[in-house]
Design an enzyme around this catalytic site. Structure first.
Site, PDB file in Angstrom:
ATOM      1  N   HIS A   1       0.844  -1.202   0.000  1.00 18.10           N
ATOM      2  CA  HIS A   1       0.000   0.000   0.000  1.00 18.10           C
ATOM      3  C   HIS A   1       0.884   1.259   0.000  1.00 18.10           C
ATOM      4  O   HIS A   1       0.600   2.222  -0.703  1.00 18.10           O
ATOM      5  CB  HIS A   1      -0.877   0.064   1.263  1.00 18.10           C
ATOM      6  CG  HIS A   1      -1.892  -1.034   1.409  1.00 18.10           C
ATOM      7  ND1 HIS A   1      -2.011  -1.793   2.542  1.00 18.10           N
ATOM      8  CD2 HIS A   1      -2.860  -1.471   0.561  1.00 18.10           C
ATOM      9  CE1 HIS A   1      -3.006  -2.656   2.404  1.00 18.10           C
ATOM     10  NE2 HIS A   1      -3.540  -2.485   1.210  1.00 18.10           N
TER      11      HIS A   1
ATOM     12  N   LYS B   1     -15.781  -7.409   8.328  1.00 18.55           N
ATOM     13  CA  LYS B   1     -16.712  -7.496   9.461  1.00 18.55           C
ATOM     14  C   LYS B   1     -16.020  -7.528  10.816  1.00 18.55           C
ATOM     15  O   LYS B   1     -16.498  -6.971  11.773  1.00 18.55           O
ATOM     16  CB  LYS B   1     -17.609  -8.714   9.288  1.00 18.55           C
ATOM     17  CG  LYS B   1     -18.664  -8.441   8.249  1.00 18.55           C
ATOM     18  CD  LYS B   1     -19.851  -9.391   8.339  1.00 18.55           C
ATOM     19  CE  LYS B   1     -20.880  -9.057   7.290  1.00 18.55           C
ATOM     20  NZ  LYS B   1     -20.751  -9.855   6.062  1.00 18.55           N
TER      21      LYS B   1
ATOM     22  N   ARG C   1      -2.130  -6.163  -7.884  1.00 21.73           N
ATOM     23  CA  ARG C   1      -0.914  -6.935  -7.629  1.00 21.73           C
ATOM     24  C   ARG C   1      -0.693  -8.011  -8.661  1.00 21.73           C
ATOM     25  O   ARG C   1       0.419  -8.304  -9.058  1.00 21.73           O
ATOM     26  CB  ARG C   1      -0.989  -7.611  -6.254  1.00 21.73           C
ATOM     27  CG  ARG C   1      -0.902  -6.664  -5.098  1.00 21.73           C
ATOM     28  CD  ARG C   1      -1.346  -7.302  -3.832  1.00 21.73           C
ATOM     29  NE  ARG C   1      -2.737  -7.713  -3.944  1.00 21.73           N
ATOM     30  CZ  ARG C   1      -3.488  -8.150  -2.941  1.00 21.73           C
ATOM     31  NH1 ARG C   1      -2.961  -8.268  -1.752  1.00 21.73           N
ATOM     32  NH2 ARG C   1      -4.746  -8.472  -3.143  1.00 21.73           N
TER      33      ARG C   1
ATOM     34  N   SER D   1      -2.828  -7.610   3.457  1.00 18.92           N
ATOM     35  CA  SER D   1      -3.075  -7.374   4.881  1.00 18.92           C
ATOM     36  C   SER D   1      -3.507  -8.682   5.550  1.00 18.92           C
ATOM     37  O   SER D   1      -3.128  -8.979   6.687  1.00 18.92           O
ATOM     38  CB  SER D   1      -4.189  -6.343   5.068  1.00 18.92           C
ATOM     39  OG  SER D   1      -3.818  -5.134   4.486  1.00 18.92           O
TER      40      SER D   1
END
Ligand code: PNS
Length: 163
Positions: free
Chosen positions: A17, A41, A90, A128
């Protein structure tokens, strides 16, 4: 003044990022990194924590700001008078989801353009999700995230994340 919005979950921000932010900051007058409040969530970090971690990780770019948004991305882009949305690509596997999202956003608002940027090839495997998993299992994530994020992962996940 050309402003670009870089939206995402950033839970947490990775070096991939950061590479996209650096590239975008060279092309646009202003980059707004926009943390989505209603993304995953069960996020590991709250939106405010994710925002702080991004700010700490990008301290050397003066034309980059960080914000939290909720609701539709296209509405947020209008509110910020953004000229485009940046998303990182990516690998080919990202393409289908990104293509669908870009075209849906265009359908919702014709004026919102999506631009794709490729991070450095050595970050093409980085996500991530994998960083969270590696840190949870006690692996070393120092090659993948900033020192501030690594420390935050260690604190959040306990000493196992510090190996
Ligand atoms: O980092 P992510 O999880 O891939 O980011 C996805 C994100 C936050 C950019 C996307 O879910 C989003 O734009 N959410 C805001 C709500 C919205 O506008 N949804 C419609 C997208 S077509």
């Amino acid at each position: 003044m050309r402003t670009v919005i870089y939206p995402g979950s950033f839970d947490p921000i990775t070096n991939g990022h950061l590479d996209v932010i650096q590239r975008a900051s060279r092309l646009f007058d202003q980059v707004v990194v926009a943390v989505a409040r209603n993304g995953s969530k069960q996020p590991l970090f709250t939106p405010a924590e994710r925002k702080t971690l991004i700010e700490q990780s990008i301290s050397n770019h003066d034309n980059v700001t960080v914000d939290v948004f909720e609701g539709l991305l296209v509405e947020y882009v209008e509110q910020q008078s953004g000229h485009a949305v940046i998303r990182g690509l990516r690998a080919l596997s990202d393409f289908e989801y990104e293509f669908q999202m870009a075209l849906m956003n265009r359908k919702l608002n014709e004026r919102v353009e999506t631009l794709f940027m490729m991070p450095r090839a050595s970050y093409s495997f980085l996500s991530s999700h994998l960083v969270r998993e590696i840190a949870t299992l006690g692996g070393d994530v120092s090659a993948f995230v900033s020192p501030e994020v690594r420390e935050a992962l260690t604190k959040r996940l306990g000493q196992a994340g510090a190996n």
